[in-house]
Design a protein around this motif. Sequence first.
Motif, PDB file in Angstrom:
ATOM      1  N   GLY A   1       0.811  -1.205   0.000  1.00  0.00           N
ATOM      2  CA  GLY A   1       0.000   0.000   0.000  1.00  0.00           C
ATOM      3  C   GLY A   1       0.846   1.257   0.000  1.00  0.00           C
ATOM      4  N   PRO A   2       0.267   2.378  -0.423  1.00  0.00           N
ATOM      5  CA  PRO A   2       1.053   3.603  -0.613  1.00  0.00           C
ATOM      6  C   PRO A   2       1.629   4.205   0.654  1.00  0.00           C
ATOM      7  N   ILE A   3       0.949   4.089   1.796  1.00  0.00           N
ATOM      8  CA  ILE A   3       1.486   4.702   3.014  1.00  0.00           C
ATOM      9  C   ILE A   3       2.760   4.011   3.456  1.00  0.00           C
ATOM     10  N   VAL A   4       2.760   2.689   3.463  1.00  0.00           N
ATOM     11  CA  VAL A   4       3.957   1.958   3.888  1.00  0.00           C
ATOM     12  C   VAL A   4       5.074   2.105   2.871  1.00  0.00           C
ATOM     13  N   GLN A   5       4.745   2.050   1.575  1.00  0.00           N
ATOM     14  CA  GLN A   5       5.790   2.198   0.569  1.00  0.00           C
ATOM     15  C   GLN A   5       6.402   3.598   0.615  1.00  0.00           C
TER      16      GLN A   5
ATOM     17  N   SER B   1      12.295   6.634   4.597  1.00  0.00           N
ATOM     18  CA  SER B   1      13.261   6.151   5.584  1.00  0.00           C
ATOM     19  C   SER B   1      14.606   5.856   4.932  1.00  0.00           C
ATOM     20  N   GLU B   2      14.580   5.241   3.757  1.00  0.00           N
ATOM     21  CA  GLU B   2      15.841   4.906   3.094  1.00  0.00           C
ATOM     22  C   GLU B   2      16.528   6.152   2.559  1.00  0.00           C
ATOM     23  N   LEU B   3      15.773   7.107   2.056  1.00  0.00           N
ATOM     24  CA  LEU B   3      16.392   8.330   1.565  1.00  0.00           C
ATOM     25  C   LEU B   3      17.070   9.106   2.689  1.00  0.00           C
ATOM     26  N   VAL B   4      16.434   9.160   3.840  1.00  0.00           N
ATOM     27  CA  VAL B   4      17.050   9.839   4.984  1.00  0.00           C
ATOM     28  C   VAL B   4      18.322   9.105   5.402  1.00  0.00           C
ATOM     29  N   ARG B   5      18.256   7.779   5.415  1.00  0.00           N
ATOM     30  CA  ARG B   5      19.429   6.993   5.795  1.00  0.00           C
ATOM     31  C   ARG B   5      20.576   7.202   4.804  1.00  0.00           C
ATOM     32  N   LEU B   6      20.261   7.224   3.512  1.00  0.00           N
ATOM     33  CA  LEU B   6      21.292   7.448   2.498  1.00  0.00           C
ATOM     34  C   LEU B   6      21.951   8.820   2.677  1.00  0.00           C
ATOM     35  N   ARG B   7      21.137   9.833   2.945  1.00  0.00           N
ATOM     36  CA  ARG B   7      21.691  11.186   3.129  1.00  0.00           C
ATOM     37  C   ARG B   7      22.607  11.234   4.347  1.00  0.00           C
ATOM     38  N   LYS B   8      22.153  10.631   5.433  1.00  0.00           N
ATOM     39  CA  LYS B   8      22.960  10.667   6.662  1.00  0.00           C
ATOM     40  C   LYS B   8      24.225   9.843   6.515  1.00  0.00           C
ATOM     41  N   ASP B   9      24.138   8.734   5.776  1.00  0.00           N
ATOM     42  CA  ASP B   9      25.344   7.926   5.540  1.00  0.00           C
ATOM     43  C   ASP B   9      26.405   8.704   4.775  1.00  0.00           C
ATOM     44  N   LYS B  10      25.959   9.648   3.947  1.00  0.00           N
ATOM     45  CA  LYS B  10      26.896  10.496   3.198  1.00  0.00           C
ATOM     46  C   LYS B  10      27.354  11.700   4.017  1.00  0.00           C
TER      47      LYS B  10
ATOM     48  N   ILE C   1      12.779  18.922   2.599  1.00  0.00           N
ATOM     49  CA  ILE C   1      12.113  18.693   3.888  1.00  0.00           C
ATOM     50  C   ILE C   1      10.735  18.085   3.671  1.00  0.00           C
ATOM     51  N   ARG C   2      10.007  18.601   2.666  1.00  0.00           N
ATOM     52  CA  ARG C   2       8.663  18.064   2.397  1.00  0.00           C
ATOM     53  C   ARG C   2       8.743  16.647   1.835  1.00  0.00           C
ATOM     54  N   VAL C   3       9.749  16.380   1.009  1.00  0.00           N
ATOM     55  CA  VAL C   3       9.908  15.032   0.456  1.00  0.00           C
ATOM     56  C   VAL C   3      10.217  14.036   1.564  1.00  0.00           C
ATOM     57  N   GLU C   4      11.192  14.360   2.419  1.00  0.00           N
ATOM     58  CA  GLU C   4      11.574  13.444   3.495  1.00  0.00           C
ATOM     59  C   GLU C   4      10.488  13.320   4.550  1.00  0.00           C
ATOM     60  N   GLY C   5       9.678  14.357   4.676  1.00  0.00           N
ATOM     61  CA  GLY C   5       8.603  14.324   5.673  1.00  0.00           C
ATOM     62  C   GLY C   5       7.305  13.737   5.157  1.00  0.00           C
ATOM     63  N   GLY C   6       7.276  13.364   3.875  1.00  0.00           N
ATOM     64  CA  GLY C   6       6.073  12.761   3.325  1.00  0.00           C
ATOM     65  C   GLY C   6       5.011  13.752   2.902  1.00  0.00           C
ATOM     66  N   LYS C   7       5.353  15.033   2.887  1.00  0.00           N
ATOM     67  CA  LYS C   7       4.379  16.056   2.488  1.00  0.00           C
ATOM     68  C   LYS C   7       4.250  16.153   0.974  1.00  0.00           C
TER      69      LYS C   7
ATOM     70  N   ARG D   1       6.817   4.579  -7.096  1.00  0.00           N
ATOM     71  CA  ARG D   1       5.593   4.362  -7.890  1.00  0.00           C
ATOM     72  C   ARG D   1       4.454   3.892  -6.992  1.00  0.00           C
ATOM     73  N   GLY D   2       4.761   2.966  -6.107  1.00  0.00           N
ATOM     74  CA  GLY D   2       3.732   2.471  -5.198  1.00  0.00           C
ATOM     75  C   GLY D   2       3.201   3.552  -4.279  1.00  0.00           C
ATOM     76  N   ALA D   3       4.090   4.446  -3.855  1.00  0.00           N
ATOM     77  CA  ALA D   3       3.679   5.539  -2.965  1.00  0.00           C
ATOM     78  C   ALA D   3       2.725   6.509  -3.647  1.00  0.00           C
ATOM     79  N   ARG D   4       2.790   6.574  -4.972  1.00  0.00           N
ATOM     80  CA  ARG D   4       1.920   7.495  -5.715  1.00  0.00           C
ATOM     81  C   ARG D   4       0.583   6.861  -6.086  1.00  0.00           C
ATOM     82  N   GLU D   5       0.430   5.563  -5.851  1.00  0.00           N
ATOM     83  CA  GLU D   5      -0.826   4.898  -6.186  1.00  0.00           C
ATOM     84  C   GLU D   5      -1.952   5.375  -5.268  1.00  0.00           C
ATOM     85  N   PRO D   6      -3.183   5.464  -5.768  1.00  0.00           N
ATOM     86  CA  PRO D   6      -4.302   5.845  -4.905  1.00  0.00           C
ATOM     87  C   PRO D   6      -4.572   4.766  -3.859  1.00  0.00           C
ATOM     88  N   ALA D   7      -4.878   5.178  -2.661  1.00  0.00           N
ATOM     89  CA  ALA D   7      -5.156   4.246  -1.569  1.00  0.00           C
ATOM     90  C   ALA D   7      -6.643   3.899  -1.529  1.00  0.00           C
TER      91      ALA D   7
END
Length: 290
Positions: A6-10, A16-25, A44-50, A81-87
């Motif tokens: 489902g889109p919320i979990v995806q 979560s992975e994008l934040v981890r990748l940024r912090k790892d760098k 900020i909006r992308v990482e926060g899900g806005k 892609r999954g995150a953009r699907e309608p719920a």
Amino acid sequence: MSNDQGPIVQSALLRSELVRLRKDKGLTQEQVAGRLEWSPSKLIRVEGGKNAITRTDLQALLSVYDVTSEARQERLQALARGAREPAWWNAYKGEFGESFLNFVGYAAGAAYIRHFHGTVVPGLLQTEEYAQVLSTGMVSNQQQAFGVRLRMQRQQELAARENPPRQSYILDEAVIRRHVGIKADPAIMPAQLRHIADTADRDELLSVRVIPFSGGAHLGIHGPFSILEFEGGLSNVLYLEGRPGADAMITGDDPRIADYLDNFELLLEEALPADESVAMIRQAAEDLMA
């Protein structure tokens, strides 16, 4: 990993992975935004899900984070892609609070659902008749119809997943002894109890345990709660049920999540074994028919 979370979990997994990748760098949001000529607020909006993330923007971020593996890039693009699907639960907006629908979205993609309830059958175990009686008089006829439909659809959607979640339920004995529906149709509650027992016997991924009255007071008397666990490294989600408008969904590193996980394990110690619990539920159905 399941591709039907489902889109919320995806979306949460991707962020979560994008934040981890940024912090790892070792990069700040401002530094990444500067390299991409974005405003810091966009990241900020992308990482926060806005904001949903486009394929182009995701590819730009992965370039900054030096993600060169095609397989990893495609996995993250698939999450986007999954995150953009309608719920499917969007159909219930306006009828239920945002916090509850977010919980429904997280539960739709969970790998493991733990739930305790001390007064009524949890929604994912309810029969349609039980659900109808339970909400009679509490809400309008329209809200009642939406509520019943949502509970039934949640069950159907979970069952239809390629990799359905494990589900573990703990019930206080009061749940199985109260004759819900006796004024409308005395057969509703016995049928509900048989449904629970049959489901527990049939589904190896689902267990139901009962805490007997003889156990006395226990940690569950403070109220019902659910804990959701996920594949992919996403943090657990805790949902505390209350009166309408008083529910709370707790995410991230909040220490209450670990506390409630401990509470759930302690409640399991108070509960009867699975086979004895199912036997008690079947006997309760017979007792209500007597």
